[in-house]
Scaffold this active site. Structure first.
Site, PDB file in Angstrom:
ATOM      1  N   ASP A  44      -3.235   7.886 -87.827  1.00 18.02           N
ATOM      2  CA  ASP A  44      -3.036   6.480 -87.486  1.00 18.02           C
ATOM      3  C   ASP A  44      -1.789   5.909 -88.151  1.00 18.02           C
ATOM      4  O   ASP A  44      -1.851   5.043 -89.025  1.00 18.02           O
ATOM      5  CB  ASP A  44      -4.267   5.650 -87.863  1.00 18.02           C
ATOM      6  CG  ASP A  44      -5.424   5.901 -86.910  1.00 18.02           C
ATOM      7  OD1 ASP A  44      -5.727   7.083 -86.657  1.00 18.02           O
ATOM      8  OD2 ASP A  44      -6.019   4.933 -86.412  1.00 18.02           O
ATOM      9  N   HIS A  73      -8.134   3.893 -93.384  1.00 21.76           N
ATOM     10  CA  HIS A  73      -8.075   2.461 -93.098  1.00 21.76           C
ATOM     11  C   HIS A  73      -9.431   2.049 -92.536  1.00 21.76           C
ATOM     12  O   HIS A  73     -10.349   2.868 -92.440  1.00 21.76           O
ATOM     13  CB  HIS A  73      -6.932   2.145 -92.128  1.00 21.76           C
ATOM     14  CG  HIS A  73      -7.064   2.779 -90.785  1.00 21.76           C
ATOM     15  ND1 HIS A  73      -7.080   4.136 -90.586  1.00 21.76           N
ATOM     16  CD2 HIS A  73      -7.187   2.219 -89.534  1.00 21.76           C
ATOM     17  CE1 HIS A  73      -7.200   4.408 -89.301  1.00 21.76           C
ATOM     18  NE2 HIS A  73      -7.273   3.248 -88.634  1.00 21.76           N
ATOM     19  N   HIS A 127      -7.021  13.519 -83.802  1.00 21.43           N
ATOM     20  CA  HIS A 127      -7.020  12.112 -83.391  1.00 21.43           C
ATOM     21  C   HIS A 127      -6.389  11.917 -82.012  1.00 21.43           C
ATOM     22  O   HIS A 127      -5.448  11.147 -81.827  1.00 21.43           O
ATOM     23  CB  HIS A 127      -6.297  11.247 -84.436  1.00 21.43           C
ATOM     24  CG  HIS A 127      -6.646   9.786 -84.341  1.00 21.43           C
ATOM     25  ND1 HIS A 127      -5.993   8.929 -83.485  1.00 21.43           N
ATOM     26  CD2 HIS A 127      -7.569   9.034 -84.978  1.00 21.43           C
ATOM     27  CE1 HIS A 127      -6.497   7.704 -83.610  1.00 21.43           C
ATOM     28  NE2 HIS A 127      -7.466   7.750 -84.508  1.00 21.43           N
ATOM     29  N   HIS A 181       0.790   1.669 -90.118  1.00 23.92           N
ATOM     30  CA  HIS A 181      -0.121   1.392 -89.009  1.00 23.92           C
ATOM     31  C   HIS A 181      -0.220  -0.129 -88.849  1.00 23.92           C
ATOM     32  O   HIS A 181       0.479  -0.877 -89.539  1.00 23.92           O
ATOM     33  CB  HIS A 181      -1.488   2.019 -89.295  1.00 23.92           C
ATOM     34  CG  HIS A 181      -2.408   2.075 -88.120  1.00 23.92           C
ATOM     35  ND1 HIS A 181      -1.998   2.375 -86.844  1.00 23.92           N
ATOM     36  CD2 HIS A 181      -3.759   1.857 -88.025  1.00 23.92           C
ATOM     37  CE1 HIS A 181      -3.027   2.361 -86.021  1.00 23.92           C
ATOM     38  NE2 HIS A 181      -4.108   2.029 -86.714  1.00 23.92           N
ATOM     39  N   ASP A 213     -13.347   3.346 -85.791  1.00 20.33           N
ATOM     40  CA  ASP A 213     -13.448   4.781 -85.520  1.00 20.33           C
ATOM     41  C   ASP A 213     -13.238   5.638 -86.767  1.00 20.33           C
ATOM     42  O   ASP A 213     -13.369   6.860 -86.708  1.00 20.33           O
ATOM     43  CB  ASP A 213     -12.484   5.207 -84.405  1.00 20.33           C
ATOM     44  CG  ASP A 213     -11.039   4.841 -84.680  1.00 20.33           C
ATOM     45  OD1 ASP A 213     -10.786   3.877 -85.422  1.00 20.33           O
ATOM     46  OD2 ASP A 213     -10.137   5.520 -84.142  1.00 20.33           O
ATOM     47  N   HIS A 214     -12.956   4.991 -87.901  1.00 21.52           N
ATOM     48  CA  HIS A 214     -12.756   5.736 -89.151  1.00 21.52           C
ATOM     49  C   HIS A 214     -13.789   5.417 -90.221  1.00 21.52           C
ATOM     50  O   HIS A 214     -13.790   6.061 -91.268  1.00 21.52           O
ATOM     51  CB  HIS A 214     -11.349   5.462 -89.690  1.00 21.52           C
ATOM     52  CG  HIS A 214     -10.272   5.999 -88.809  1.00 21.52           C
ATOM     53  ND1 HIS A 214      -9.636   7.202 -89.052  1.00 21.52           N
ATOM     54  CD2 HIS A 214      -9.749   5.524 -87.659  1.00 21.52           C
ATOM     55  CE1 HIS A 214      -8.750   7.427 -88.094  1.00 21.52           C
ATOM     56  NE2 HIS A 214      -8.807   6.424 -87.227  1.00 21.52           N
ATOM     57  N   HIS A 225     -10.413   0.609 -89.478  1.00 19.81           N
ATOM     58  CA  HIS A 225     -10.754   0.491 -88.070  1.00 19.81           C
ATOM     59  C   HIS A 225     -12.070   1.234 -87.839  1.00 19.81           C
ATOM     60  O   HIS A 225     -12.367   2.231 -88.517  1.00 19.81           O
ATOM     61  CB  HIS A 225      -9.645   1.057 -87.193  1.00 19.81           C
ATOM     62  CG  HIS A 225      -8.487   0.111 -87.030  1.00 19.81           C
ATOM     63  ND1 HIS A 225      -7.226   0.526 -86.665  1.00 19.81           N
ATOM     64  CD2 HIS A 225      -8.409  -1.245 -87.180  1.00 19.81           C
ATOM     65  CE1 HIS A 225      -6.422  -0.524 -86.594  1.00 19.81           C
ATOM     66  NE2 HIS A 225      -7.116  -1.599 -86.900  1.00 19.81           N
TER      67      HIS A 225
END
Length: 302
Positions: free
Chosen positions: A206, A61, A265, A138, A65-66, A63
């Site tokens: 996530d 996805h 994670h 998520h 942090d990814h 976000h």
């Protein structure tokens, strides 16, 4: 065989001893990267892995942090003289998101191809393996991924010789290609035994627990799953933020009958995830509370 390295195990933000969640799998000269948070390229260098062979990038996805490490990764790949195309796979909106990030990395010497996911389940034959994407739950559209290396049956030499098939055709038949000689058709089934067990790697992060995770991770050799929170007292927080506890991940691993599970994670508020190892292993014994750089080579059974 598949070489697997969990580059980082952190969620939300990198810490001094924990990079953001990312994984690389190498098979037959090809490298598959799943997620690319801040610092991913450094984590690769720390583990002695080159970014140049990366030809497929999957994103769970969008976000930060990814995916926030993508511009730097692309520049590093370009500086390593990569010229072959790179395929990127992710939820709908992938091309828009990547092109926005590339404002700070506009000049790279290779083409980027995009595959945007729109369905609950999609699969692709790519670089000699099967890649499957499955939707999870998520706060934004999010997918898990399964990498499969299928394995054909053993070549039956006696059958090939009894049928009088010339040796020059054996390789084609072994690779699933039909051969016609003097008007006679020979098929792979004539000389191959039953399909043997291949290799399966499933990666998921996530998300809340869903049936799709259990179904797609079924019988995986390695299941890498988020364990954002430790302990049952974090159930409400996990539900609120649409993440999983370690216990929930262990229950999925048990239900899916996977061989081994690595947790990843972790929340920044979880400085010592190892403290929960004994509790989790009561649910699923073959659980590893993974640290950055954990690696394994998955090999065929025989």
């Amino acid at each position: 065989m598949i070489d697997v390295c969990l580059l980082g195990t952190g969620g939300m933000m990198p810490l001094p001893d924990r990079w953001l969640t990312s994984m690389v799998a190498r098979y037959n000269g090809s490298s598959l990267l799943i997620d690319c948070g801040e610092g991913t390229q450094i984590a690769m260098k720390e583990n002695g892995i080159s970014c140049k062979p990366i030809d497929v990038m999957c994103f769970t996805h969008y976000h930060a942090d990814h995916i926030s490490g993508l511009p730097g990764m692309l520049l590093s790949m370009g500086n390593a003289d990569r010229t072959e195309p790179v395929t990127m796979i992710g939820p709908k909106g992938l091309e828009r998101v990547v092109n926005a990030l590339r404002v700070i990395a506009p000049d790279i010497p290779f083409e980027v191809k995009f595959i945007e996911l729109n369905n609950d389940f999609e699969s692709f034959k790519i670089n000699g393996y099967l890649l499957e994407a499955f939707k999870v739950k998520h706060g934004v559209p999010c997918y898990g991924y399964t990498m499969k290396v299928e394995r054909k049956g053993k070549f039956n030499l006696e059958n090939a010789m009894a049928l009088g098939i010339d040796k020059c055709y054996w390789n084609k038949l072994q690779n699933g290609i039909e051969v016609e000689v003097d008007g006679k058709l020979y098929t792979p089934e004539m000389v191959l035994g039953e399909e043997r067990k291949g290799l399966k790697l499933t990666y998921c992060t996530d998300t809340r627990p869903t049936a799709s995770i259990t179904e797609n991770a079924k019988d995986a050799d390695l299941f890498i799953c988020e364990g954002m929170y430790g302990g049952n007292d974090k159930d409400d927080k996990a539900k609120e933020n649409k993440h999983m506890t370690m216990n929930e991940a262990a229950n999925i691993a048990k239900a899916a009958n996977v061989k081994e599970m690595w947790l990843t994670h972790y929340s920044p508020s979880l400085p010592k995830p190892q403290e929960y190892k004994a509790e989790i292993r009561k649910i699923f014994p073959n659980t590893k509370v993974a640290k950055d750089g954990r690696s394994v080579t998955l090999v065929f059974e025989d």
